[in-house]
Scaffold this active site. Structure first.
Site, PDB file in Angstrom:
ATOM      1  N   GLY A  95       0.798  -1.229   0.000  1.00  0.00           N
ATOM      2  CA  GLY A  95       0.000   0.000   0.000  1.00  0.00           C
ATOM      3  C   GLY A  95       0.827   1.273   0.000  1.00  0.00           C
ATOM      4  O   GLY A  95       0.292   2.350   0.240  1.00  0.00           O
ATOM      5  N   HIS A 102       8.521   6.227   5.442  1.00  0.00           N
ATOM      6  CA  HIS A 102       7.791   7.024   6.435  1.00  0.00           C
ATOM      7  C   HIS A 102       7.028   6.112   7.383  1.00  0.00           C
ATOM      8  O   HIS A 102       6.629   5.009   7.025  1.00  0.00           O
ATOM      9  CB  HIS A 102       6.831   8.010   5.764  1.00  0.00           C
ATOM     10  CG  HIS A 102       5.918   7.384   4.750  1.00  0.00           C
ATOM     11  ND1 HIS A 102       6.318   7.082   3.465  1.00  0.00           N
ATOM     12  CD2 HIS A 102       4.618   6.992   4.839  1.00  0.00           C
ATOM     13  CE1 HIS A 102       5.304   6.534   2.805  1.00  0.00           C
ATOM     14  NE2 HIS A 102       4.263   6.464   3.621  1.00  0.00           N
ATOM     15  N   HIS A 104       3.581   6.007   9.569  1.00  0.00           N
ATOM     16  CA  HIS A 104       2.282   6.609   9.871  1.00  0.00           C
ATOM     17  C   HIS A 104       2.048   6.489  11.378  1.00  0.00           C
ATOM     18  O   HIS A 104       2.197   5.403  11.946  1.00  0.00           O
ATOM     19  CB  HIS A 104       1.143   5.850   9.184  1.00  0.00           C
ATOM     20  CG  HIS A 104       1.173   5.884   7.686  1.00  0.00           C
ATOM     21  ND1 HIS A 104       0.385   6.735   6.942  1.00  0.00           N
ATOM     22  CD2 HIS A 104       1.893   5.164   6.790  1.00  0.00           C
ATOM     23  CE1 HIS A 104       0.602   6.526   5.648  1.00  0.00           C
ATOM     24  NE2 HIS A 104       1.515   5.581   5.528  1.00  0.00           N
TER      25      HIS A 104
END
Ligand code: 5GP
Ligand code: ZN
Length: 116
Positions: A95, A102, A104
């Protein structure tokens, strides 16, 4: 995706605006433009690395700094209770849409398991 075309590199350099939450010499956190939870923060290293799959042993300190920063940001944003979720998507099957590694940081609602 090259560094020159990278949205998150541009945010790190201040070339694209973002609502910054926290930063230090190595990392930067800002609000996600399309939040998936009441609180949705993106945490990046300033250095352009495309995916977690491309990290190496020499990145141990940077990866450790990222997770420690995520924990501190979650605490400062009052997400520690009742809890929060950290996510790193890797590759198209995972995804990932922005190819600059990064984390989330998601909170402010109960999280479901398994994720979609
Ligand atoms: P991924 O799908 O790669 O794990 O996550 C990329 C995240 O970056 C998505 O949640 C998306 O909403 C966010 N995003 C993409 N472009 C921008 C942008 O220009 N500014 C901000 N603040 N977030 C972005
Ligand atoms: Zn980048």
């Amino acid at each position: 995706m090259s560094e020159a075309d990278c949205i998150f590199c541009k945010i790190a350099k201040g070339e694209i605006p973002a609502k910054k939450i926290w930063e230090d010499d190595d990392c930067l956190a800002f609000l996600d433009i399309n939040p998936q939870a009441p609180q949705h923060i993106i945490l990046i290293p300033r250095r352009h690395i495309e995916t977690i799959a491309q990290t190496q042993e020499g990145d141990q300190a940077l990866l450790g700094s990222l997770l420690l920063a995520a924990k501190s940001i979650a605490r400062d944003e009052k997400l520690e209770r009742p809890g929060y979720r950290l996510v790193i998507n890797c590759g198209p099957g995972g995804g990932q849409t922005v190819y600059h590694i990064h984390v989330h940081i998601l909170g402010g609602r109960p999280m479901k398991w398994p994720p979609g």
